[in-house]
Design a protein around this motif. Structure first.
Motif, PDB file in Angstrom:
ATOM      1  N   CYS A 187      -0.851  -1.043   5.432  1.00 35.43           N
ATOM      2  CA  CYS A 187      -0.305  -0.600   4.300  1.00 35.43           C
ATOM      3  C   CYS A 187      -0.299   0.755   3.333  1.00 35.43           C
ATOM      4  O   CYS A 187       1.773   1.283   3.019  1.00 35.43           O
ATOM      5  N   ASN A 188      -1.331   0.543   2.918  1.00 35.36           N
ATOM      6  CA  ASN A 188      -1.060   1.876   2.138  1.00 35.36           C
ATOM      7  C   ASN A 188      -1.482   3.340   2.703  1.00 35.36           C
ATOM      8  O   ASN A 188      -0.085   3.904   2.337  1.00 35.36           O
ATOM      9  N   TYR A 190       1.534   3.442   5.052  1.00 40.19           N
ATOM     10  CA  TYR A 190       2.843   2.710   5.378  1.00 40.19           C
ATOM     11  C   TYR A 190       4.034   3.063   3.878  1.00 40.19           C
ATOM     12  O   TYR A 190       5.243   3.353   4.109  1.00 40.19           O
ATOM     13  N   GLU A 191       3.040   3.209   2.824  1.00 42.61           N
ATOM     14  CA  GLU A 191       3.802   3.137   1.542  1.00 42.61           C
ATOM     15  C   GLU A 191       3.794   4.195   1.440  1.00 42.61           C
ATOM     16  O   GLU A 191       4.992   5.279   1.078  1.00 42.61           O
ATOM     17  N   THR A 195       7.577   7.197   1.837  1.00 42.28           N
ATOM     18  CA  THR A 195       7.717   7.895  -0.083  1.00 42.28           C
ATOM     19  C   THR A 195       8.274   9.581   1.023  1.00 42.28           C
ATOM     20  O   THR A 195       8.706  10.129   0.386  1.00 42.28           O
ATOM     21  N   TRP A 225       2.173  -7.296   3.424  1.00 47.03           N
ATOM     22  CA  TRP A 225       2.919  -7.103   2.549  1.00 47.03           C
ATOM     23  C   TRP A 225       3.610  -6.716   1.331  1.00 47.03           C
ATOM     24  O   TRP A 225       4.250  -5.848   0.464  1.00 47.03           O
ATOM     25  N   ASP A 226       4.241  -8.186   0.948  1.00 42.89           N
ATOM     26  CA  ASP A 226       5.614  -8.455  -0.334  1.00 42.89           C
ATOM     27  C   ASP A 226       4.299  -7.978  -1.171  1.00 42.89           C
ATOM     28  O   ASP A 226       5.109  -7.483  -2.002  1.00 42.89           O
ATOM     29  N   LYS A 228       2.081  -6.551  -2.084  1.00 45.22           N
ATOM     30  CA  LYS A 228       1.636  -5.424  -2.224  1.00 45.22           C
ATOM     31  C   LYS A 228       2.377  -4.654  -2.523  1.00 45.22           C
ATOM     32  O   LYS A 228       2.916  -4.016  -3.844  1.00 45.22           O
ATOM     33  N   THR A 229       3.846  -5.199  -1.913  1.00 46.52           N
ATOM     34  CA  THR A 229       4.973  -3.753  -2.735  1.00 46.52           C
ATOM     35  C   THR A 229       6.189  -4.483  -3.103  1.00 46.52           C
ATOM     36  O   THR A 229       7.105  -4.026  -4.248  1.00 46.52           O
ATOM     37  N   HIS A 233      11.011  -2.060  -1.428  1.00 48.31           N
ATOM     38  CA  HIS A 233      11.491  -0.509  -0.414  1.00 48.31           C
ATOM     39  C   HIS A 233      12.889  -1.588   0.447  1.00 48.31           C
ATOM     40  O   HIS A 233      13.217  -2.708   0.895  1.00 48.31           O
TER      41      HIS A 233
END
Length: 671
Positions: A187-188, A190-191, A195, A225-226, A228-229, A233
């Protein structure tokens, strides 16, 4: 697929022309193929071979045909070496961005959207062939070998180069990342990738960012994911690959169960922003023995239309794997289109609560006799969870082949002395099989299946608790029917008959019910006496011959006197059993056979494609503009088991089990 990242299926001409020098076997991945070419033609000429392939494998004419098929997008799998060039010591040929330029220009010329798919990352996002290098056995590749920083650099180059090209409406940041990568690390990454893409100029109102979920529970991943972010996005979607031919789970599914799995996929797609990045018409072993009298093309069409209907629920569309491959319907969209397999209306499925037997089983695979109940004295076949059928060869009992032949032919015989006094079974008035019945299983050779400790074998001795099994059914009220399921508990040990996922033998290991113990029952034609000519099996020439290659279908009439289908009295049944026990077929011992794949299905452990979109549906044209905000998460109870239903090409680490707004192409194909 197979154009800018080579795989044996999609790139079959190259792999066929350049086998391993000594064994003549084909290489399993691009890395191995290039190593072979280095040894056989030299490093310089290897580059020439790859260049010729890139020049000819996909051309402008392919994009024109994709448009003519009614498709609206392509997914372009790319190896990172095409973007950055190979790392030190790697055999890949690159960079070669001129071919990506061509694909983008051809997409613009023919009005197609294009999704740039970084299919092979530096170091590999997994240890399988679709990332460029197959590193087996398991353990040769570790997730720390994936170079996240170099991957982000390749993504940045692609995003900057094509930020202003209107036809580029999606970018996938990797393909099928290994489920051994820690969830937080993935997930990190993906973020950081999101970006990178946005800062490179691909804005959220025009380009969707594709984040793959592979061999993980989709609900758990999206929930993490939800949190975390925080849902910050926009215009991102999750990529899933829906294959129905790989691993034990899908090899063991009946045709009806395959169609129900498609139905489940549609339900999941309604809940989340998703793209079906890859799907095909390939089916597992059991499908082809549970589709009634339907032709191969009919099965493909029913299955394909049902998938196409389901994937219209995907907010960001779907892509068929592959546009070009060997001449087979399973994986080649051009063959699918030539046979018009996706044109008919989808088959409506009967409603089913999930409790008891599915009425769809009888609809797609009706009983071969007018009577759908399973009756004592009838020929039946027992299918285990991995799609093969229980067979009896001499004293051995196994489940080795996805075939229904004479070695798989079994008969249920009641154990009269264990029936309750006054019961129908005791009186001989009822011939159907029900929950709680105690039975013996007799092979066509007259032997009875028996359990000694945990070992299952076949014996001539019938009067023994070792040969007695209690029938256990989920539906305790109704009779056993064709296509139904049961468990068989041995009366001697209390353990249930079970198959195994690592071999073909049958066992009785456990006392609890589970997938390994669940058996599907399929009726055959009426049982008949064994003619004299069959009492000694014919000689089999060569090794590896399976029963299918010389099996004899059971006819309704034979030269010898047929056994009655339904014994009128218990004495008649006992006489039949005695006659059968004296009529022994002794087939020769065969080597262990390996499970075979579905018709035309070639197991690629993961995927790479120039994706072909499925035919575009009517309504507003699809765009990859901004996607709607992510939907509320479903509860775990609502979608339990979804991950197990969507296993893709590589074996799972653990055994089991158009919206409003932006869309990736509704209809797509891999080039």
């Amino acid at each position: 697929g197979g154009w800018l990242l080579l795989e044996p299926g999609p790139s079959y001409p190259l792999f066929e022309q350049h086998p391993m020098p000594k064994t003549k076997e084909q290489a399993r991945c691009e890395w191995d193929l290039l190593k072979i070419l280095h040894r056989t033609v030299g490093k310089q000429s290897t580059g020439d071979v790859v260049t010729r392939h890139r020049e000819n494998h996909i051309t402008r004419a392919d994009f024109a045909r994709i448009r003519e098929c009614g498709l609206n997008a392509v997914r372009l799998p790319i190896g990172y070496w095409v973007v950055l060039g190979p790392s030190d010591g790697e055999p890949y040929v690159g960079p070669a961005m001129e071919y990506v330029d061509r694909a983008v220009s051809w997409a613009e010329e023919y009005g197609l959207q294009i999704v740039l798919d970084l299919h092979g990352c530096p170091g590999g996002e997994n240890g399988e062939a679709p990332c460029g290098r197959r590193q087996r056995p398991e353990g040769q590749w570790h997730w720390r070998q994936w170079h996240f920083g170099q991957t982000l650099k390749a993504i940045q180059v692609l995003a900057r180069r094509y930020q202003d090209r209107e036809c580029v409406t999606g970018i996938a940041v990797c393909n099928e990342p290994s489920n051994t990568v820690p969830l937080a690390r993935l997930c990190n990454f993906y973020e950081r990738a999101i970006t990178t893409v946005r800062q490179a100029g691909m804005t959220e109102n025009r380009v969707a960012i594709v984040l793959p979920i592979f061999q993980r529970c989709e609900e758990e991943f999206i929930a993490h994911w939800d949190v975390k972010t925080g849902g910050v996005h926009r215009n991102i979607c999750f990529d899933i690959h829906c294959y129905h031919c790989f691993e034990i789970d899908f090899n063991g599914k009946s045709f009806a169960e395959q169609l129900r799995a498609v139905e489940d996929n549609a339900e999941m797609l309604r809940r989340h922003p998703m793209v079906v990045g890859e799907w095909s018409l390939a089916l597992g072993n059991a499908t082809w023995l549970t589709c009634g009298q339907k032709t191969e093309l009919e099965v493909y069409s029913i299955f394909g239309c049902k998938q196409a209907e389901a994937y219209r629920e995907a907010s960001h569309g779907s892509f068929f794997w592959n546009w070009t491959e060997t001449k087979c319907i399973d994986w080649n969209y051009q063959e699918v289109a030539a046979n018009d397999l996706l044109a008919p209306q989808p088959l409506p499925l009967p409603e089913w609560s999930g409790v008891g037997e599915d009425p769809l089983e009888e609809e797609v695979n009706p009983s071969p006799t007018p009577e759908c109940r399973v009756l004592y004295g009838e020929a039946v076949y027992l299918r285990v969870f991995h799609g093969c059928y229980v067979d009896v060869v001499r004293s051995g009992v196994a489940a080795r082949w996805a075939d229904k032949g004479k070695w798989q032919h079994l008969v249920f015989c009641p154990v009269v002395d264990t029936a309750a006094e006054g019961s129908d079974a005791m009186n001989g008035d009822r011939c159907e099989i029900r929950h709680g019945d105690v039975v013996r299983l007799q092979s066509r050779s007259g032997l009875f299946i028996a359990v000694t400790d945990k070992k299952v074998s076949a014996t001539r001795r019938k009067a023994s608790a070792a040969t007695e099994f209690e029938v256990l059914m989920d539906d305790a009220d109704g009779p056993l029917r064709h296509g139904g399921h049961l468990y068989l508990r041995n009366r001697s040990t209390g353990r249930l008959l079970n198959a195994d996922d690592e071999g073909h033998d049958m066992f009785a290991h456990f006392k609890d019910k589970g997938d390994w113990q669940r058996l599907a029952v399929e009726k055959g034609l009426p049982a008949v006496a064994i003619p004299e000519s069959e009492k000694t099996a014919p000689e089999l020439a060569g090794a590896g011959v399976t029963p299918q290659k010389f099996r004899v279908e059971l006819p309704t009439e034979m030269a010898s006197t047929p056994r009655p289908l339904l014994p009128a009295k218990r004495a008649d049944l006992d006489a039949l059993q005695q006659a059968a026990s004296e009529d022994i077929l002794t087939p020769p011992k065969l080597p262990m056979a390996q499970p075979r794949g579905g018709r035309g299905a070639r197991k690629r452990l993961q995927g790479a494609v120039l994706d072909v979109a499925t035919p575009q549906r009517s309504g507003p044209s699809s765009t990859l503009a901004e996607s709607p905000p992510m939907k509320a998460q479903a509860s775990e109870n609502e979608l339990s088991g979804t991950a197990k239903r969507r296993r893709t090409r590589a074996k799972a680490a653990a055994p089991a089990a158009p919206g409003n707004g932006a869309e990736l192409p509704v209809s797509s194909a891999e080039a």
